[in-house]
Design a protein around this motif. Structure first.
Motif: not given
Length: 202
Positions: A21-48
């Motif tokens: 999760e920390d790595e994904l957070a750093r990727g998000l802050r760095a505007a990393d598209d692939y990190a954001f995609a992984a974030i969506y896959l991990r938390w998208g179902p919960l949000v929905h």
């Protein structure tokens, strides 16, 4: 952002969903598209799931899910790891978006109730003149709107459709539906206020 939620699934295909999760957070802050995609896959179902349970409408839930991740991307600079984990931050955004969606629903229902009250008053012999006049003015001004704005507002007011449902029915992009609704309401409000001002001056 070079991608949107519609292309996340294609981006995410090669993404390692086990990334910390920390790595994904750093990727998000760095505007990393692939990190954001992984974030969506991990938390998208919960949000929905949260949105569906709160709103009871899958179309609204999809709209809220899109808004949550769009908001997370746009507000990524505001994420502070020291204040809590990334998942909790996303849940917080989700709760705010759900509250916004419920408030918008309440506004639609209030408008519909007002329109129904005006219609009933118009049908009664003892109708209050001001109510009848408001109803006539509303119908007249609505008929003067450009057809796309008129159609969107009629579906929202009289069929209680969400903007996501209107977009699905008409085939218009959701952003276009929102734009038509906003412009149509602004024009209706201005016309009615001008009419009432004229009556007061008279």
């Amino acid at each position: 952002m070079s991608t949107n939620t519609r292309t996340i699934s294609s981006l995410a295909a090669p993404v390692d969903e086990t990334r910390h999760e920390d790595e994904l957070a750093r990727g998000l802050r760095a505007a990393d598209d692939y990190a954001f995609a992984a974030i969506y896959l991990r938390w998208g179902p919960l949000v929905h799931t949260m949105a569906t349970r709160s709103l009871g409408d899958p179309h609204e839930a999809e709209d809220v899910t899109q808004q949550v991740f769009l908001g997370a991307w746009r507000g990524r600079a505001g994420f502070r790891p020291e204040r809590g984990p990334l998942g909790a931050w996303l849940v917080g955004i989700t709760r705010r978006k759900i509250v916004d969606a419920l408030a918008a629903r309440t506004r639609r229902l209030t408008l519909m109730d007002s329109a129904a009250h005006s219609a009933d008053a118009f049908a009664r012999k003892d109708a209050v003149p001001e109510d009848v006049l408001d109803r006539v003015l509303l119908a007249d001004e609505l008929s003067r709107l450009p057809r796309p704005q008129q159609d969107v507002l009629c579906m929202a007011f009289f069929e209680d459709l969400t903007q996501a449902q209107i977009a699905e029915r008409t085939g218009m992009p959701l952003g276009t539906v929102k734009s038509h609704a906003r412009r149509g309401l602004h024009r209706l409000r201005g016309a009615l206020e001008q009419s009432r001002s004229s009556e007061t001056a008279a």
